[in-house]
Each structure stands twice: as structure tokens, then as C-alpha cells.
Scaffold this motif. Structure first.
Motif, mmCIF file in Angstrom:
data_model
loop_
_atom_site.group_PDB
_atom_site.id
_atom_site.type_symbol
_atom_site.label_atom_id
_atom_site.label_comp_id
_atom_site.label_asym_id
_atom_site.label_seq_id
_atom_site.Cartn_x
_atom_site.Cartn_y
_atom_site.Cartn_z
ATOM 1 N N UNK A 1 0.453 -1.205 0.205
ATOM 2 C CA UNK A 1 -0.620 0.090 -0.036
ATOM 3 C C UNK A 1 0.821 0.503 0.075
ATOM 4 N N UNK A 2 1.655 1.237 0.937
ATOM 5 C CA UNK A 2 2.617 2.209 0.627
ATOM 6 C C UNK A 2 3.404 3.022 -0.580
ATOM 7 N N UNK A 3 3.575 2.152 -1.774
ATOM 8 C CA UNK A 3 3.545 1.884 -2.847
ATOM 9 C C UNK A 3 2.612 2.923 -3.403
ATOM 10 N N UNK A 4 1.739 2.049 -3.681
ATOM 11 C CA UNK A 4 -0.024 2.505 -4.007
ATOM 12 C C UNK A 4 0.857 4.032 -3.681
ATOM 13 N N UNK A 5 0.664 4.592 -2.412
ATOM 14 C CA UNK A 5 -0.141 5.969 -2.201
ATOM 15 C C UNK A 5 1.582 6.629 -3.133
ATOM 16 N N UNK A 6 2.928 6.532 -2.647
ATOM 17 C CA UNK A 6 4.149 6.838 -3.565
ATOM 18 C C UNK A 6 3.582 7.206 -4.925
ATOM 19 N N UNK A 7 3.348 6.552 -5.736
ATOM 20 C CA UNK A 7 2.323 6.239 -6.729
ATOM 21 C C UNK A 7 1.436 7.230 -7.697
ATOM 22 N N UNK A 8 0.347 7.435 -6.541
ATOM 23 C CA UNK A 8 -0.989 8.681 -6.099
ATOM 24 C C UNK A 8 -0.248 9.247 -6.339
ATOM 25 N N UNK A 9 0.959 9.945 -5.043
ATOM 26 C CA UNK A 9 2.161 11.265 -5.121
ATOM 27 C C UNK A 9 1.997 11.674 -6.496
ATOM 28 N N UNK A 10 2.804 11.060 -7.335
ATOM 29 C CA UNK A 10 3.906 10.952 -8.253
ATOM 30 C C UNK A 10 2.595 11.478 -9.180
ATOM 31 N N UNK A 11 1.523 10.574 -9.465
ATOM 32 C CA UNK A 11 0.415 11.297 -10.764
ATOM 33 C C UNK A 11 0.553 12.770 -9.960
ATOM 34 N N UNK A 12 0.124 12.486 -8.780
ATOM 35 C CA UNK A 12 -0.579 14.253 -8.390
ATOM 36 C C UNK A 12 0.532 15.200 -9.183
ATOM 37 N N UNK A 13 1.602 15.293 -8.427
ATOM 38 C CA UNK A 13 2.360 16.205 -9.163
ATOM 39 C C UNK A 13 2.466 16.473 -10.334
ATOM 40 N N UNK A 14 2.475 15.246 -11.467
ATOM 41 C CA UNK A 14 3.266 15.115 -12.418
ATOM 42 C C UNK A 14 2.624 14.700 -13.562
ATOM 43 N N UNK A 15 1.681 14.249 -13.456
ATOM 44 C CA UNK A 15 0.919 13.536 -14.082
ATOM 45 C C UNK A 15 -0.123 14.292 -15.497
ATOM 46 N N UNK A 16 0.130 14.100 -16.276
ATOM 47 C CA UNK A 16 -0.937 14.928 -17.378
ATOM 48 C C UNK A 16 -2.580 14.992 -16.784
ATOM 49 N N UNK A 17 -2.813 15.986 -17.076
ATOM 50 C CA UNK A 17 -4.712 15.994 -17.152
ATOM 51 C C UNK A 17 -5.307 15.491 -17.986
#
Ligand code: NAD
Ligand code: DAU
Length: 354
Positions: free
Chosen positions: A227-243
Motif C-alpha cells: 500500500x505504501x507503494x500505491x500511495x507513493x504512486x498517487x503522490x507522483x501522479x498528482x504532482x506530475x501526471x498529465x491532466x
């Protein structure tokens, strides 16, 4: 600040705890506290001014509007959902209500609020929708893993409701320009998971000397992510993902259910040996299969790695060992969630077949 929905559930609570561990941006956490929501999980934040907990239903439009106008979040991270496939088979109505109507209501409130913003604030706003790999249906043994362009083919009421919510999120970007992001993740495990799901259910039953129910022949495959890896992925997408984009998140850890249960038993044999030297494996029992049980899920997580640089930090071995140790060390949390309505569900769902 950011608005998190469903932040008293398993992944949402891990996300909020990790977010406030790693930074200082405040969180308003809106959760209805259904059977799956647990305020106890958030107890470490009880005197933390960066965390505001509000007990609200995402289907309540007035309440959602009030949250946006009061807290003016720069982003929404939307976890709130009914999440258990077996419950969706027993009673799909609640899944349509929260997962479809609730997501629609939240999108409407977000769109109205976003419409009041201008300039840099409007450009920076994000609506991140947390979804599942189950929307893609079931794979055969030789099929390629799910990618972001795999066609949707949901098979359970749960996955159908999540697929519907994904479509609404997509439509709100396409039609209104709302800056949305969608993540489709594989099976999570780790601290604070409600023991209706395979891994915590197995651990808790094993320690209580109860049978370990494996559906069918145990050959169904899931792709497990800590789960900690999922949360890190979500933070990454929130910070740098393309709308407007979607990102698949997975652990590169395909395992048969029976292998997962046997590994858990072996870890318990080592970390909490049963009295008299009995092996936990002896408690395994193959039971009636889940109706419509998807055979295999597997995520191709190359897009998020290539474009955003995220990869899981835990292997299945390290993540599972941490998880088993966490459940052994948190008997009081387990005790708190395995009373009342939990017992009722377990008795009903696992009742002996007549
Ligand atoms: P969970 O069931 O543990 O938690 C869900 C939370 O949402 C609970 O705190 C509950 O009280 C809250 N909630 C439910 N209905 C609500 C409503 N109407 N209004 C406000 N709050 C409400 O779920 P989880 O396993 O933490 O999953 C979180 C999200 O991640 C879900 O959207 C799920 O579809 C998705 N997901 C889960 C997994 C997994 O393996 N658990 C994998 C991929 C995606
Ligand atoms: O793939 C992501 C999904 O993973 C999430 O979207 C869901 O919210 C989450 O609940 C999970 O769904 P699954 O149905 O895969 O998880 P569950 O833990 O219920 O079951 C995992 C596998 O284990 C599945 O093949 C069914 C099986 N199982 C489950 C239970 C509860 C058993 O064999 N015995 C059981 O008692």
C-alpha cells in the motif's frame, strides 16, 4: 490544502498518514465512516492541526459544495468507495450509490468550484480519481498484462460501478476540461486493511485457529502491491501526471491465491509459531468459488515508470513480511475492527453450504 475522500479506509488512511509524514500541506479528509472506515486508524493525527476530519457522504451535494467553499482545496484525491467484490455480489445497490452517484456528485461539486477559479489556481487544480485494474476484466494465462489502452470489460457489480465512475471522470475532462487524473491499481496489501480481504482475513483467521477459506482451487492470480507503494504512486501522479491521462499502477507481483495463503502461513510459522508445532497450512480449506470470479489480473506499469519515474520499492517478500509483523504488533486495532458488523458479515458470507 488537499481534499481526500475515503481517508478513513485502508488506502486513504495510509495515504493521509504518509502525506503528513512527508510534508506539511494540510488535508481535509471527508469520509462517511461506513463499516470500512475507521477513525481509530487516524488516531495518531488527533491533535495534528494539518488534518481536518469531516464525517460526510460524497453523495451529499450540499456537503461537498460546502467543503470546496470552506477549504478551497488545490486538489482532490478521491478514494471513497464501496470496495469489496463479495459484498457487491450480495448487495450491488450501495456500490452504484457511492461509486457511481457519489463520484458524479463529487465531480459536479469540483466542477462548480473549479469554475470559480482563474489563472494559475485554475490551471493547477487537479481531480485525482483512484480506481482499480478490475475494470479491465479477466486475463487468460497467456494474455498480455492490462495497459492503459486495454478495453474495459468489468465482470462484477463492484468493477462495473468503478468502470462507470472512470467513464464519468473521463467525460468531465473531455467535455468540461476539468483537470482529471485516473489511476488503475492492482491488489493492495499492508497495514490497516479491513479483514474481509484475502490477506488480513487469512492472518486473522490463522491466529484465531479458524479455517483459511480459499475460493475454488486457489489458482486465481492477483498482482500484489504494497500500500505504501500505491500511495507513493498517487503522490507522483498528482504532482506530475498529465491532466486527462490514466495511469496503471501495479507491483509486478503476480501470485496465485493459494501461493499467497501458503506464504502467509509460512511467515506465521516463523514469526508466531502455533502451539504444539502445528503448521498454519493445515487450516487451509478450499471453499465454494466466488460467482463470476475473475481468473487473472496483471498490470503493465511501464507508462508510469517511463513518464513519471515511479516503480514499487517493496518486493512481495519484503512487503508481506512487514505486513504480517504489523498485524502481529497491532492486536488492539484488529480487535477493534473484528467486532459487531464484521462478525455478522463473516457468518453470513462463509456460512456452511447446505
Ligand atoms: P476501503 O473499503 O478500505 O475504504 C473505503 C472508505 O470510503 C471507507 O473509509 C469508507 O467509510 C469510505 N466511504 C464509503 N462510502 C462513502 C461515501 N458515500 N462517502 C464518503 N466516504 C465513503 O477501500 P480501500 O481498499 O481503501 O480502497 C480505496 C479506493 O481504492 C477505492 O476507490 C477502491 O476502489 C480503490 N482500489 C482499491 C484497491 C485495493 O486493493 N484495496 C486496489 C485498487 C483500487
Ligand atoms: O484488483 C484490485 C482490487 O483488489 C480492488 O479494486 C478491490 O477493491 C480489492 O478488494 C481487491 O479485489 P479482490 O477481489 O481481488 O480482493 P480480495 O481480497 O477480496 O480477494 C483476492 C483474491 O482472493 C480473489 O481471487 C478472491 C480470493 N479470496 C478472497 C477471500 C476474501 C479467497 O480465496 N478467499 C477469501 O476468503
Amino acid at each position: 490544502m488537499i481534499l481526500v475522500t475515503g481517508g478513513a479506509g485502508f488506502i486513504g488512511a495510509n495515504f493521509v498518514l504518509d502525506w503528513l509524514r512527508d510534508g506539511d500541506e494540510p488535508v481535509v479528509n471527508a469520509d462517511k465512516l461506513t463499516y470500512a472506515g475507521n477513525a481509530e486508524t487516524l488516531a495518531p493525527l488527533s491533535s495534528d492541526e494539518r488534518h481536518v476530519f469531516v464525517r460526510e457522504d460524497i453523495c451529499d451535494r450540499a456537503a461537498m459544495d460546502a467543503l470546496f467553499s470552506t477549504y478551497k482545496p488545490r486538489a482532490v484525491v478521491h478514494f471513497a468507495a464501496e470496495s469489496h467484490v463479495d459484498r457487491s455480489i450480495h448487495g450491488p445497490g450501495e456500490f452504484v450509490q457511492t461509486n457511481v452517484v457519489g463520484t458524479f456528485t463529487l465531480l459536479e461539486a469540483a466542477r462548480a468550484y473549479w469554475g470559480t477559479l482563474s489563472g494559475a489556481e485554475r490551471d493547477a487544480f487537479r481531480f485525482l480519481h483512484v480506481s482499480t485494474d478490475e475494470v479491465f476484466g479477466s486475463l487468460g494465462p497467456a494474455d498480455a498484462a492490462f495497459s492503459e489502452v486495454t478495453a474495459y470489460a468489468p465482470n462484477s457489480p463492484y468493477s462495473a460501478s468503478k468502470a462507470a465512475s472512470d467513464h464519468f471522470v473521463r467525460a468531465y475532462h473531455h467535455t468540461y476540461g476539468l483537470p482529471t487524473l485516473t489511476t488503475n491499481c492492482s491488489n493492495n496489501y499492508g497495514p490497516y486493511q479491513f479483514p474481509e480481504k484475502l490477506i488480513p482475513l487469512t492472518l486473522i483467521n490463522a491466529l484465531a485457529g479458524k479455517r483459511l477459506p480459499v475460493y475454488g482451487d486457489g489458482s486465481n492470480v492477483r498482482d500484489w502491491l504494497y500500500v505504501g507503494d500505491h500511495c507513493a504512486a498517487i503522490r507522483t501522479v498528482l504532482a506530475r501526471g498529465t491532466p486527462g491521462e490514466t495511469y496503471n499502477i501495479g507491483g509486478w507481483n503476480e501470485k496465485k491465491n493459494i501461493e499467497v495463503v501458503r506464504t502467509l502461513c509460512a511467515l506465521l510459522d516463523e514469526l508466531r509459531p502455533a502451539a504444539g508445532g502445528a503448521r498454519y497450512e493445515s487450516q487451509i480449506e478450499f471453499v465454494k468459488d466466488r460467482p463470476g470470479h475473475d481468473q487473472r489480473y496483471a498490470i503493465d506499469a511501464t507508462k508510469i515508470e517511463r513518464e513519471l519515474g515511479w516503480r514499487p520499492a517493496e518486493t512481495f517478500e519484503t512487503g508481506l513480511r512487514k505486513t504480517v509483523q504489523w498485524y502481529l504488533d497491532h492486536a488492539a486495532w484488529v480487535q477493534g475492527v473484528t467486532s459487531g458488523s464484521y462478525r455478522h458479515w463473516i457468518e453470513k458470507h462463509y456460512a456452511p453450504q447446505s
